[in-house]
Design a protein around this motif. Sequence first.
Motif, PDB file in Angstrom:
ATOM      1  N   PHE A  14       0.872  -1.167   0.000  1.00 14.19           N
ATOM      2  CA  PHE A  14       0.000   0.000   0.000  1.00 14.19           C
ATOM      3  C   PHE A  14       0.912   1.221   0.000  1.00 14.19           C
ATOM      4  O   PHE A  14       1.881   1.274   0.771  1.00 14.19           O
ATOM      5  CB  PHE A  14      -0.919   0.011   1.220  1.00 14.19           C
ATOM      6  N   PRO A  15       0.646   2.219  -0.835  1.00 17.08           N
ATOM      7  CA  PRO A  15       1.641   3.267  -1.071  1.00 17.08           C
ATOM      8  C   PRO A  15       1.747   4.357  -0.015  1.00 17.08           C
ATOM      9  O   PRO A  15       2.578   5.262  -0.157  1.00 17.08           O
ATOM     10  CB  PRO A  15       1.190   3.873  -2.408  1.00 17.08           C
ATOM     11  N   LEU A  16       0.937   4.300   1.060  1.00 17.72           N
ATOM     12  CA  LEU A  16       0.965   5.335   2.082  1.00 17.72           C
ATOM     13  C   LEU A  16       0.948   4.723   3.469  1.00 17.72           C
ATOM     14  O   LEU A  16       0.387   3.638   3.664  1.00 17.72           O
ATOM     15  CB  LEU A  16      -0.231   6.279   1.919  1.00 17.72           C
ATOM     16  N   GLN A  17       1.561   5.409   4.420  1.00 12.95           N
ATOM     17  CA  GLN A  17       1.604   4.987   5.813  1.00 12.95           C
ATOM     18  C   GLN A  17       1.284   6.180   6.704  1.00 12.95           C
ATOM     19  O   GLN A  17       1.220   7.314   6.238  1.00 12.95           O
ATOM     20  CB  GLN A  17       2.993   4.466   6.179  1.00 12.95           C
ATOM     21  N   VAL A  18       1.130   5.919   8.004  1.00 12.84           N
ATOM     22  CA  VAL A  18       0.896   6.988   8.977  1.00 12.84           C
ATOM     23  C   VAL A  18       1.764   6.725  10.202  1.00 12.84           C
ATOM     24  O   VAL A  18       1.815   5.597  10.704  1.00 12.84           O
ATOM     25  CB  VAL A  18      -0.585   7.060   9.410  1.00 12.84           C
ATOM     26  N   VAL A  19       2.448   7.745  10.677  1.00 14.87           N
ATOM     27  CA  VAL A  19       3.194   7.655  11.934  1.00 14.87           C
ATOM     28  C   VAL A  19       2.623   8.700  12.886  1.00 14.87           C
ATOM     29  O   VAL A  19       2.281   9.811  12.473  1.00 14.87           O
ATOM     30  CB  VAL A  19       4.710   7.871  11.716  1.00 14.87           C
ATOM     31  N   THR A  20       2.487   8.335  14.161  1.00 14.79           N
ATOM     32  CA  THR A  20       1.935   9.228  15.171  1.00 14.79           C
ATOM     33  C   THR A  20       2.926   9.379  16.318  1.00 14.79           C
ATOM     34  O   THR A  20       3.437   8.386  16.841  1.00 14.79           O
ATOM     35  CB  THR A  20       0.603   8.686  15.718  1.00 14.79           C
ATOM     36  N   GLY A  21       3.203  10.621  16.705  1.00 14.56           N
ATOM     37  CA  GLY A  21       4.103  10.883  17.814  1.00 14.56           C
ATOM     38  C   GLY A  21       3.437  10.601  19.150  1.00 14.56           C
ATOM     39  O   GLY A  21       2.305  11.026  19.384  1.00 14.56           O
ATOM     40  N   LEU A  22       4.143   9.907  20.040  1.00  7.09           N
ATOM     41  CA  LEU A  22       3.597   9.562  21.355  1.00  7.09           C
ATOM     42  C   LEU A  22       4.238  10.354  22.489  1.00  7.09           C
ATOM     43  O   LEU A  22       3.738  10.316  23.616  1.00  7.09           O
ATOM     44  CB  LEU A  22       3.769   8.062  21.610  1.00  7.09           C
ATOM     45  N   ASP A  23       5.333  11.043  22.211  1.00  9.31           N
ATOM     46  CA  ASP A  23       5.999  11.878  23.207  1.00  9.31           C
ATOM     47  C   ASP A  23       6.075  13.310  22.688  1.00  9.31           C
ATOM     48  O   ASP A  23       5.949  13.561  21.484  1.00  9.31           O
ATOM     49  CB  ASP A  23       7.397  11.343  23.508  1.00  9.31           C
ATOM     50  N   ALA A  24       6.281  14.262  23.610  1.00  7.35           N
ATOM     51  CA  ALA A  24       6.263  15.680  23.262  1.00  7.35           C
ATOM     52  C   ALA A  24       7.663  16.172  22.925  1.00  7.35           C
ATOM     53  O   ALA A  24       8.544  16.164  23.792  1.00  7.35           O
ATOM     54  CB  ALA A  24       5.691  16.495  24.422  1.00  7.35           C
ATOM     55  N   PRO A  25       7.899  16.610  21.676  1.00  8.88           N
ATOM     56  CA  PRO A  25       9.228  17.135  21.318  1.00  8.88           C
ATOM     57  C   PRO A  25       9.536  18.408  22.100  1.00  8.88           C
ATOM     58  O   PRO A  25       8.658  19.236  22.361  1.00  8.88           O
ATOM     59  CB  PRO A  25       9.081  17.424  19.818  1.00  8.88           C
ATOM     60  N   GLY A  26      10.793  18.546  22.471  1.00 11.64           N
ATOM     61  CA  GLY A  26      11.205  19.692  23.254  1.00 11.64           C
ATOM     62  C   GLY A  26      10.931  19.564  24.733  1.00 11.64           C
ATOM     63  O   GLY A  26      11.429  20.366  25.532  1.00 11.64           O
ATOM     64  N   ILE A  27      10.150  18.574  25.108  1.00 10.40           N
ATOM     65  CA  ILE A  27       9.836  18.310  26.519  1.00 10.40           C
ATOM     66  C   ILE A  27      10.331  16.924  26.918  1.00 10.40           C
ATOM     67  O   ILE A  27      11.123  16.764  27.836  1.00 10.40           O
ATOM     68  CB  ILE A  27       8.327  18.444  26.785  1.00 10.40           C
ATOM     69  N   ASP A  28       9.840  15.922  26.196  1.00  7.97           N
ATOM     70  CA  ASP A  28      10.244  14.544  26.480  1.00  7.97           C
ATOM     71  C   ASP A  28      11.534  14.156  25.771  1.00  7.97           C
ATOM     72  O   ASP A  28      12.228  13.233  26.209  1.00  7.97           O
ATOM     73  CB  ASP A  28       9.130  13.573  26.065  1.00  7.97           C
ATOM     74  N   TYR A  29      11.847  14.837  24.672  1.00  7.74           N
ATOM     75  CA  TYR A  29      13.059  14.509  23.914  1.00  7.74           C
ATOM     76  C   TYR A  29      13.426  15.697  23.040  1.00  7.74           C
ATOM     77  O   TYR A  29      12.603  16.606  22.777  1.00  7.74           O
ATOM     78  CB  TYR A  29      12.865  13.258  23.054  1.00  7.74           C
ATOM     79  N   THR A  30      14.664  15.702  22.566  1.00 13.37           N
ATOM     80  CA  THR A  30      15.113  16.661  21.563  1.00 13.37           C
ATOM     81  C   THR A  30      15.730  15.894  20.407  1.00 13.37           C
ATOM     82  O   THR A  30      16.168  14.747  20.555  1.00 13.37           O
ATOM     83  CB  THR A  30      16.144  17.652  22.131  1.00 13.37           C
ATOM     84  N   GLY A  31      15.785  16.552  19.235  1.00 13.37           N
ATOM     85  CA  GLY A  31      16.230  15.858  18.033  1.00 13.37           C
ATOM     86  C   GLY A  31      15.131  14.939  17.535  1.00 13.37           C
ATOM     87  O   GLY A  31      13.940  15.179  17.749  1.00 13.37           O
ATOM     88  N   GLY A  32      15.516  13.857  16.859  1.00 12.85           N
ATOM     89  CA  GLY A  32      14.545  12.845  16.462  1.00 12.85           C
ATOM     90  C   GLY A  32      13.523  13.308  15.444  1.00 12.85           C
ATOM     91  O   GLY A  32      12.360  12.868  15.478  1.00 12.85           O
ATOM     92  N   GLU A  33      13.919  14.163  14.502  1.00 13.62           N
ATOM     93  CA  GLU A  33      12.991  14.588  13.456  1.00 13.62           C
ATOM     94  C   GLU A  33      12.718  13.443  12.482  1.00 13.62           C
ATOM     95  O   GLU A  33      13.581  12.594  12.219  1.00 13.62           O
ATOM     96  CB  GLU A  33      13.549  15.780  12.675  1.00 13.62           C
ATOM     97  N   PHE A  34      11.505  13.410  11.950  1.00 12.68           N
ATOM     98  CA  PHE A  34      11.147  12.431  10.926  1.00 12.68           C
ATOM     99  C   PHE A  34      11.718  12.918   9.597  1.00 12.68           C
ATOM    100  O   PHE A  34      11.456  14.044   9.174  1.00 12.68           O
ATOM    101  CB  PHE A  34       9.630  12.282  10.842  1.00 12.68           C
ATOM    102  N   LEU A  35      12.500  12.075   8.948  1.00  4.82           N
ATOM    103  CA  LEU A  35      13.194  12.442   7.716  1.00  4.82           C
ATOM    104  C   LEU A  35      12.590  11.746   6.510  1.00  4.82           C
ATOM    105  O   LEU A  35      12.165  10.593   6.595  1.00  4.82           O
ATOM    106  CB  LEU A  35      14.676  12.059   7.814  1.00  4.82           C
ATOM    107  N   MET A  36      12.571  12.469   5.376  1.00  5.13           N
ATOM    108  CA  MET A  36      12.204  11.859   4.100  1.00  5.13           C
ATOM    109  C   MET A  36      13.150  12.364   3.022  1.00  5.13           C
ATOM    110  O   MET A  36      13.559  13.539   3.029  1.00  5.13           O
ATOM    111  CB  MET A  36      10.765  12.186   3.696  1.00  5.13           C
ATOM    112  N   THR A  37      13.489  11.469   2.099  1.00  5.97           N
ATOM    113  CA  THR A  37      14.239  11.868   0.912  1.00  5.97           C
ATOM    114  C   THR A  37      13.480  11.423  -0.324  1.00  5.97           C
ATOM    115  O   THR A  37      12.830  10.375  -0.334  1.00  5.97           O
ATOM    116  CB  THR A  37      15.650  11.258   0.880  1.00  5.97           C
TER     117      THR A  37
END
Length: 243
Positions: A156-179
């Motif tokens: 199937f040509p599409l997916q979905v990802v959902t963040g479970l933690d709060a960026p800048g609070i629970d973690y830093t970095g960890g950006e979702f990357l696409m090329t």
Amino acid sequence: MIDTTHPAGALRDLVDATDWTALTDEIDAYGSAPTGRLLTPAQCREIAGLYEETERFRSTVDMARHRFGSGQYRYFTHDLPAVVRELREAFYPHLLHIARDWSAKLGKDAPWPDELAGWLGMCHAAGQAKSAQILLSYGAGDWNALHRDVFGDMIFPLQVVTGLDAPGIDYTGGEFLMTEQRPRAQSRGSATTLPQGHGLVFTTRDRPVASRRGWSTAPMKHGVSTVRSGRRRTLGLVFHDAE
């Protein structure tokens, strides 16, 4: 016990209420697009907490061991938590319209039936019978190499990802990357920060891009940049099963 704080159908209502015209335009332009909030912070914590309930998962993957990056993820069994099942079923009919449009542009078959259950049945008949729904966990220093979640011929040509933690609070970095590998040009990259409870629809393998000769295929990969601090967990919805 998970999934006791929202009425039946609430997740479907949230997905249905999305501005799908705008979201589709953004996916067509860039290969990915963010959704609004799908899950409350409490639901995010409950789903993330399932990671320690190993009986809910069919396998665990250590990314460093397989040279996929660093971190860990687990594949759910087919006995999915209600929230995960409902989200997947809610997204499918909307993503199906995009999938069929992309196939038409590229002159390819669109094998996906109207119902998710029918499509999964086709996957299983083709030998892809394992659940591909993913719960991912990253700590400081962890990352995910650029890749595609292709588990066989049924895709199937599409997916979905959902963040479970709060960026800048629970973690830093960890950006979702696409090329995106563009025809006769250098690759294009993007980085997206996932707000807690929000989703990102993105391309599984490739997407159509307009050219002077019509439509051509642009291969795409996704990954996660290095987590600088804290803990980052995400829920991955895949709409085909694995071998």
